[in-house]
Design a protein around this motif. Structure first.
Motif, PDB file in Angstrom:
ATOM      1  N   GLU A 113     -47.519  28.510   4.215  1.00  0.00           N
ATOM      2  CA  GLU A 113     -46.166  28.519   3.653  1.00  0.00           C
ATOM      3  C   GLU A 113     -45.962  29.682   2.679  1.00  0.00           C
ATOM      4  N   LYS A 114     -47.007  30.064   1.986  1.00  0.00           N
ATOM      5  CA  LYS A 114     -46.897  31.138   0.998  1.00  0.00           C
ATOM      6  C   LYS A 114     -46.912  32.532   1.632  1.00  0.00           C
ATOM      7  N   MET A 115     -47.241  32.609   2.909  1.00  0.00           N
ATOM      8  CA  MET A 115     -47.266  33.915   3.575  1.00  0.00           C
ATOM      9  C   MET A 115     -45.843  34.407   3.810  1.00  0.00           C
ATOM     10  N   PRO A 116     -45.502  35.618   3.376  1.00  0.00           N
ATOM     11  CA  PRO A 116     -44.146  36.132   3.591  1.00  0.00           C
ATOM     12  C   PRO A 116     -43.930  36.531   5.042  1.00  0.00           C
ATOM     13  N   ALA A 117     -42.667  36.554   5.463  1.00  0.00           N
ATOM     14  CA  ALA A 117     -42.342  36.944   6.834  1.00  0.00           C
ATOM     15  C   ALA A 117     -42.361  38.454   7.016  1.00  0.00           C
ATOM     16  N   SER A 118     -42.193  39.192   5.941  1.00  0.00           N
ATOM     17  CA  SER A 118     -42.273  40.653   6.009  1.00  0.00           C
ATOM     18  C   SER A 118     -42.619  41.183   4.633  1.00  0.00           C
ATOM     19  N   LYS A 119     -43.062  42.416   4.610  1.00  0.00           N
ATOM     20  CA  LYS A 119     -43.425  43.034   3.336  1.00  0.00           C
ATOM     21  C   LYS A 119     -43.095  44.523   3.401  1.00  0.00           C
ATOM     22  N   LYS A 120     -42.368  44.994   2.402  1.00  0.00           N
ATOM     23  CA  LYS A 120     -42.047  46.419   2.295  1.00  0.00           C
ATOM     24  C   LYS A 120     -42.974  47.047   1.276  1.00  0.00           C
ATOM     25  N   LEU A 121     -43.610  48.132   1.660  1.00  0.00           N
ATOM     26  CA  LEU A 121     -44.627  48.737   0.811  1.00  0.00           C
ATOM     27  C   LEU A 121     -44.478  50.251   0.824  1.00  0.00           C
ATOM     28  N   THR A 122     -44.296  50.839  -0.350  1.00  0.00           N
ATOM     29  CA  THR A 122     -44.226  52.298  -0.474  1.00  0.00           C
ATOM     30  C   THR A 122     -45.507  52.792  -1.118  1.00  0.00           C
ATOM     31  N   ILE A 123     -46.183  53.695  -0.436  1.00  0.00           N
ATOM     32  CA  ILE A 123     -47.452  54.230  -0.942  1.00  0.00           C
ATOM     33  C   ILE A 123     -47.374  55.758  -0.988  1.00  0.00           C
ATOM     34  N   ARG A 124     -48.310  56.338  -1.688  1.00  0.00           N
ATOM     35  CA  ARG A 124     -48.412  57.803  -1.728  1.00  0.00           C
ATOM     36  C   ARG A 124     -49.559  58.209  -0.813  1.00  0.00           C
ATOM     37  N   SER A 125     -49.248  59.045   0.181  1.00  0.00           N
ATOM     38  CA  SER A 125     -50.259  59.458   1.144  1.00  0.00           C
ATOM     39  C   SER A 125     -51.298  60.348   0.474  1.00  0.00           C
ATOM     40  N   THR A 184     -42.846  54.876   3.167  1.00  0.00           N
ATOM     41  CA  THR A 184     -42.510  53.457   3.111  1.00  0.00           C
ATOM     42  C   THR A 184     -42.851  52.789   4.438  1.00  0.00           C
ATOM     43  N   TYR A 185     -43.571  51.687   4.338  1.00  0.00           N
ATOM     44  CA  TYR A 185     -43.947  50.901   5.509  1.00  0.00           C
ATOM     45  C   TYR A 185     -43.243  49.540   5.459  1.00  0.00           C
ATOM     46  N   ARG A 186     -42.897  49.042   6.621  1.00  0.00           N
ATOM     47  CA  ARG A 186     -42.389  47.681   6.766  1.00  0.00           C
ATOM     48  C   ARG A 186     -43.428  46.913   7.573  1.00  0.00           C
ATOM     49  N   LEU A 187     -44.078  45.940   6.947  1.00  0.00           N
ATOM     50  CA  LEU A 187     -45.141  45.181   7.591  1.00  0.00           C
ATOM     51  C   LEU A 187     -44.590  43.839   8.051  1.00  0.00           C
ATOM     52  N   VAL A 188     -44.698  43.564   9.329  1.00  0.00           N
ATOM     53  CA  VAL A 188     -44.222  42.313   9.918  1.00  0.00           C
ATOM     54  C   VAL A 188     -45.194  41.891  11.011  1.00  0.00           C
ATOM     55  N   HIS A 189     -45.095  40.626  11.397  1.00  0.00           N
ATOM     56  CA  HIS A 189     -45.923  40.185  12.506  1.00  0.00           C
ATOM     57  C   HIS A 189     -45.406  40.712  13.837  1.00  0.00           C
ATOM     58  N   SER A 190     -44.105  40.588  14.057  1.00  0.00           N
ATOM     59  CA  SER A 190     -43.547  40.983  15.347  1.00  0.00           C
ATOM     60  C   SER A 190     -42.623  42.188  15.250  1.00  0.00           C
ATOM     61  N   TRP A 191     -41.501  42.064  14.503  1.00  0.00           N
ATOM     62  CA  TRP A 191     -40.552  43.188  14.448  1.00  0.00           C
ATOM     63  C   TRP A 191     -39.606  43.014  13.284  1.00  0.00           C
ATOM     64  N   TYR A 192     -38.884  44.095  12.958  1.00  0.00           N
ATOM     65  CA  TYR A 192     -37.874  44.062  11.896  1.00  0.00           C
ATOM     66  C   TYR A 192     -36.624  44.749  12.405  1.00  0.00           C
ATOM     67  N   ASP A 193     -35.477  44.069  12.251  1.00  0.00           N
ATOM     68  CA  ASP A 193     -34.192  44.609  12.701  1.00  0.00           C
ATOM     69  C   ASP A 193     -33.374  45.004  11.480  1.00  0.00           C
ATOM     70  N   TYR A 194     -33.194  46.313  11.285  1.00  0.00           N
ATOM     71  CA  TYR A 194     -32.490  46.811  10.101  1.00  0.00           C
ATOM     72  C   TYR A 194     -30.999  46.495  10.135  1.00  0.00           C
ATOM     73  N   ASP A 195     -30.460  46.147  11.288  1.00  0.00           N
ATOM     74  CA  ASP A 195     -29.036  45.823  11.408  1.00  0.00           C
ATOM     75  C   ASP A 195     -28.749  44.333  11.255  1.00  0.00           C
ATOM     76  N   GLU A 196     -29.787  43.533  11.188  1.00  0.00           N
ATOM     77  CA  GLU A 196     -29.598  42.089  11.121  1.00  0.00           C
ATOM     78  C   GLU A 196     -29.435  41.635   9.668  1.00  0.00           C
ATOM     79  N   GLU A 197     -28.290  41.027   9.362  1.00  0.00           N
ATOM     80  CA  GLU A 197     -28.010  40.567   8.001  1.00  0.00           C
ATOM     81  C   GLU A 197     -28.249  39.076   7.824  1.00  0.00           C
ATOM     82  N   ASN A 198     -28.311  38.333   8.918  1.00  0.00           N
ATOM     83  CA  ASN A 198     -28.546  36.899   8.839  1.00  0.00           C
ATOM     84  C   ASN A 198     -30.026  36.622   8.591  1.00  0.00           C
ATOM     85  N   GLU A 199     -30.337  35.930   7.500  1.00  0.00           N
ATOM     86  CA  GLU A 199     -31.736  35.706   7.122  1.00  0.00           C
ATOM     87  C   GLU A 199     -32.488  34.872   8.151  1.00  0.00           C
TER      88      GLU A 199
END
Length: 306
Positions: free
Chosen positions: A126-138, A145-160
């Motif tokens: 339950e505590k595991m997030p569905a996605s994580k945004k992470l900005t690092i310095r190479s 900036t990376y978007r970490l998800v299990h399957s995919w992330y839709d930047y146009d989707e506003e419905n949670e």
């Protein structure tokens, strides 16, 4: 540095090897797993035992929620808790309700049937997030900036709710048209025929694959006995896109055959794989490396030498 690991699915030995390889060379390494710790693989309980002692929301070892963790949570609320209540809080000899995959069988084999033993596992999920945004310095000093998800992330989707489903379940062409972020995901293994056929550039089935602004870390480790591919557990370093694997190609083909083939045959299979899939550079990977680096450099693949 930051390291992301693809779908584990009960492949504990490979996970332990990956962690050892990385931690030996980077004692301050930070890890993020992409979910699907459970089901299918040979040592699900060992993975769960490790996860309960190491995974936390903001610690050194973190984990994104996968659809298999979500299936377990849904089963717990919709099936296990009503069943448990019906027993009058007395657990009979009858098996607990079955999960869609083999998670309930793993619990049964360990004698875990009581609510107070199952609940901590559900709390972990339950505590595991569905996605994580992470900005690092190479390593070249550029912010990425990376978007970490299990399957995919839709930047146009506003419905949670729909975004949550997309994060855990959606299968697509895995092309990311947002040039400001790199999506790192798993869920659809790189040995999947439809996934392979979607892109004209050479993927490496059973290893890390690349699409436009996206990286697939599900090498199908738990399917190693079903495909004539390496089926690796995959890890990647976010600071430089360095790939890390638990085995060489030769050793992986040898293990996938249950060590019943001569090493010469394993070598032949590894050489054939290199010839078929590793001679050409993937331009999607090259484009992402250019995002990380000010000067064009040849890719570096390390850990177990391929």
């Amino acid at each position: 540095m930051h390291y992301v690991i693809g779908d584990v699915h009960g492949c504990y030995d490979e996970l332990a090897t990956l962690l050892t390889i990385i931690e030996k060379r980077d004692r301050s390494a930070q890890f993020i797993l992409l979910g699907d710790l459970i089901d299918r693989g040979p040592k699900v309980w060992e993975v769960l035992y490790w996860a309960q002692r190491h995974i936390s929301q903001n610690g050194r070892y973190q984990c994104i929620r996968g659809n298999h963790e979500q299936l377990a949570l849904t089963w717990y609320v919709a099936e296990y808790l009503p069943w448990y209540k019906e027993q009058g809080f007395y657990i009979p000899k009858e098996p607990i309700p079955k999960t869609y995959y083999d998670f309930s069988e793993v619990l049964e084999k360990k004698g875990i049937r009581e609510k107070d033993k199952i609940e901590p596992i559900m709390q972990l999920f339950e505590k595991m997030p569905a996605s994580k945004k992470l900005t690092i310095r190479s390593q070249a000093g550029k912010e990425v900036t990376y978007r970490l998800v299990h399957s995919w992330y839709d930047y146009d989707e506003e419905n949670e709710g729909r975004q949550f489903y997309i994060n855990l379940e959606k299968r697509c062409d895995y092309i990311n048209h947002n040039p400001d972020e790199i999506i790192i995901h798993g869920h659809t293994s790189t040995v999947d025929r439809e996934y392979i056929a979607q892109d004209e550039y050479p993927d490496r089935p059973g290893m890390i694959a690349y699409r436009e602004n996206s990286i697939n870390l599900d090498g199908g480790c738990c399917f190693s006995k079903r495909f004539e591919y390496p089926c690796m557990l995959c890890a990647i370093c976010l600071e430089n896109l360095e790939e890390i694997y638990p085995d060489t190609l030769e050793n992986r083909f040898y293990k996938n055959a249950d060590k019943k083939i001569p090493m010469q045959e394993a070598q032949r299979r590894a050489d054939a794989y290199r010839e078929n899939y590793m001679k050409k550079e993937n331009p999607h990977r090259r484009a992402m490396l250019n995002m990380l680096n000010d000067t064009k450099r040849k890719e570096s693949v390390s850990g177990a030498k391929l």
